[in-house]
Design an enzyme around this catalytic site. Sequence first.
Site, mmCIF file in Angstrom:
data_model
loop_
_atom_site.group_PDB
_atom_site.id
_atom_site.type_symbol
_atom_site.label_atom_id
_atom_site.label_comp_id
_atom_site.label_asym_id
_atom_site.label_seq_id
_atom_site.Cartn_x
_atom_site.Cartn_y
_atom_site.Cartn_z
ATOM 1 N N LYS A 1 11.358 4.176 2.688
ATOM 2 C CA LYS A 1 10.602 4.440 1.462
ATOM 3 C C LYS A 1 10.619 5.939 1.176
ATOM 4 C CE LYS A 1 5.956 4.528 1.094
ATOM 5 N NZ LYS A 1 5.643 5.679 0.252
ATOM 6 N N THR B 1 -4.209 1.280 -1.032
ATOM 7 C CA THR B 1 -4.803 0.832 0.235
ATOM 8 C C THR B 1 -5.793 1.845 0.811
ATOM 9 O OG1 THR B 1 -2.796 1.648 1.294
ATOM 10 C CG2 THR B 1 -2.960 -0.704 0.983
ATOM 11 N N LYS C 1 5.570 5.242 -8.199
ATOM 12 C CA LYS C 1 4.318 4.735 -8.823
ATOM 13 C C LYS C 1 4.129 5.235 -10.254
ATOM 14 C CE LYS C 1 1.648 4.501 -4.475
ATOM 15 N NZ LYS C 1 2.476 5.214 -3.498
ATOM 16 N N GLY D 1 4.311 4.404 7.949
ATOM 17 C CA GLY D 1 4.621 5.827 7.947
ATOM 18 C C GLY D 1 4.268 6.466 9.267
ATOM 19 N N ARG D 2 3.080 7.101 9.315
ATOM 20 C CA ARG D 2 2.704 7.906 10.470
ATOM 21 C C ARG D 2 2.824 7.248 11.839
ATOM 22 N NH1 ARG D 2 -2.281 9.966 6.983
ATOM 23 N NH2 ARG D 2 -1.820 7.882 6.163
ATOM 24 N N ASP E 1 2.184 5.426 -17.146
ATOM 25 C CA ASP E 1 2.175 6.160 -18.421
ATOM 26 C C ASP E 1 2.238 5.111 -19.529
ATOM 27 O OD1 ASP E 1 2.619 8.215 -20.429
ATOM 28 O OD2 ASP E 1 3.421 9.483 -18.837
ATOM 29 N N ILE E 2 2.479 5.543 -20.750
ATOM 30 C CA ILE E 2 2.580 4.566 -21.840
ATOM 31 C C ILE E 2 3.867 3.752 -21.663
ATOM 32 C CG2 ILE E 2 1.173 5.904 -23.452
ATOM 33 C CD1 ILE E 2 3.811 6.832 -24.781
ATOM 34 N N PRO E 3 3.900 2.519 -22.231
ATOM 35 C CA PRO E 3 5.024 1.605 -21.974
ATOM 36 C C PRO E 3 6.400 2.219 -22.182
ATOM 37 C CG PRO E 3 3.294 0.450 -23.148
ATOM 38 C CD PRO E 3 2.860 1.880 -23.078
ATOM 39 N N ASN E 4 6.628 2.905 -23.296
ATOM 40 C CA ASN E 4 7.955 3.438 -23.595
ATOM 41 C C ASN E 4 8.398 4.489 -22.569
ATOM 42 O OD1 ASN E 4 10.249 3.621 -25.354
ATOM 43 N ND2 ASN E 4 9.448 5.628 -25.976
ATOM 44 N N ASP F 1 9.333 4.945 -4.143
ATOM 45 C CA ASP F 1 7.903 4.706 -4.398
ATOM 46 C C ASP F 1 7.319 5.845 -5.236
ATOM 47 O OD1 ASP F 1 5.208 3.934 -4.099
ATOM 48 O OD2 ASP F 1 5.031 4.910 -2.148
ATOM 49 N N ARG G 1 -1.148 -0.879 10.751
ATOM 50 C CA ARG G 1 -1.410 -0.093 11.955
ATOM 51 C C ARG G 1 -1.330 -0.978 13.188
ATOM 52 N NH1 ARG G 1 -0.476 3.308 9.081
ATOM 53 N NH2 ARG G 1 -1.597 5.199 8.526
ATOM 54 N N GLN H 1 -6.093 5.672 5.749
ATOM 55 C CA GLN H 1 -6.032 4.312 5.216
ATOM 56 C C GLN H 1 -7.384 3.621 5.402
ATOM 57 O OE1 GLN H 1 -3.737 3.281 3.451
ATOM 58 N NE2 GLN H 1 -1.733 4.000 4.110
HETATM 59 O O1 C5P Z 1 1.429 6.915 7.167
HETATM 60 P P1 C5P Z 1 1.089 5.616 6.513
HETATM 61 O O2 C5P Z 1 1.593 4.409 7.312
HETATM 62 O O3 C5P Z 1 -0.367 5.504 6.128
HETATM 63 O O4 C5P Z 1 1.955 5.636 5.156
HETATM 64 C C1 C5P Z 1 1.801 4.663 4.165
HETATM 65 C C2 C5P Z 1 2.737 4.951 3.044
HETATM 66 O O5 C5P Z 1 2.554 3.958 2.041
HETATM 67 C C3 C5P Z 1 2.502 6.298 2.355
HETATM 68 O O6 C5P Z 1 3.780 6.787 1.952
HETATM 69 C C4 C5P Z 1 1.661 5.940 1.130
HETATM 70 O O7 C5P Z 1 1.892 6.789 0.042
HETATM 71 C C5 C5P Z 1 2.192 4.545 0.795
HETATM 72 N N1 C5P Z 1 1.299 3.670 0.025
HETATM 73 C C6 C5P Z 1 0.009 3.359 0.417
HETATM 74 N N2 C5P Z 1 -0.771 2.539 -0.356
HETATM 75 C C7 C5P Z 1 -0.285 2.015 -1.497
HETATM 76 C C8 C5P Z 1 1.029 2.305 -1.889
HETATM 77 C C9 C5P Z 1 1.813 3.128 -1.081
HETATM 78 O O8 C5P Z 1 -0.432 3.791 1.476
HETATM 79 N N3 C5P Z 1 -1.019 1.174 -2.217
#
Ligand code: C5P
Length: 242
Positions: free
Chosen positions: A33, A124, A62, A214-215, A65-68, A60, A185, A194
């Site tokens: 990602k 999240t 995200k 991620g982490r 904004d407006i549709p167009n 990712d 996790r 989170q």
């Molecule tokens: O390090 P960690 O496992 O928390 O990373 C989660 C990843 O998922 C981050 O890149 C975060 O921006 C992304 N993310 C999120 N929640 C969302 C969408 C994406 O944590 N709803």
Amino acid sequence: MTDNRLIVALDFHHIDDVKRLVNDLGDSVSYYKVGMELFYSVGAEVVDFLKDNGKNIFLDLKLHDIPNTVAGGLCSLMNLGANILNIHAGGGYTMMKTAADRLKAEAKLLKIERPKLIAVTVLTSINQEDWEGLGYQSQMKGQVVRLAKLAQKAGLDGVVASPQEAKAIRESCGDDFLIVTPGVRPAGAAINDQSRIATPAQALANGATHLVVGRPIIAAENPKEAALSIIKEMNSPHVLDK
Ligand code: C5P
């Protein structure tokens, strides 16, 4: 061993960190990602690097904004060749429908494979206090399901949602719908910022199709070992039985 359902979040600023991690993880990880932190500093180079290494990419960014504007932005991003793109469901039905329709039409015109388009429901990291601060009276889970159904009606391929809400989304949106869950996790790992989290096994049992981690991997002392242990958990009989 690899598992295409595991997506590792490359939350870095520098391409050198990406190259080091992707090299360290080798064949154990096939999906990455790229988020705004990395894309805003490195740009298309990171997508090219991952594609050259045979990896799948969830870009990712995200869009909201407006549709167009969102539809135009997605068409520009599609040319980079990512496998999944995303937008915020909070942009509403018209924005999502315009985005999905334009992406389909543009892919057809260019004769290229259309990336999957998914919607972020509720981040999240949002906890109950944040939720109330935003002025919502309704239950967060109900709103997540509502946004998922709206995304499906608008022609999107799936959603990003917390693993805790995956079950309710799967029940409401059926089998043919991607549910990508961050907030994963392994037992005993640091929660960081989170809120609505689950273990890899729980997330899959709840109906997630892809797990974003991620982490727990990228900040681990031994990232490959951490990834393999998550993949092992994802494929344990306990999970397959569910
Ligand atoms: O390090 P960690 O496992 O928390 O990373 C989660 C990843 O998922 C981050 O890149 C975060 O921006 C992304 N993310 C999120 N929640 C969302 C969408 C994406 O944590 N709803």
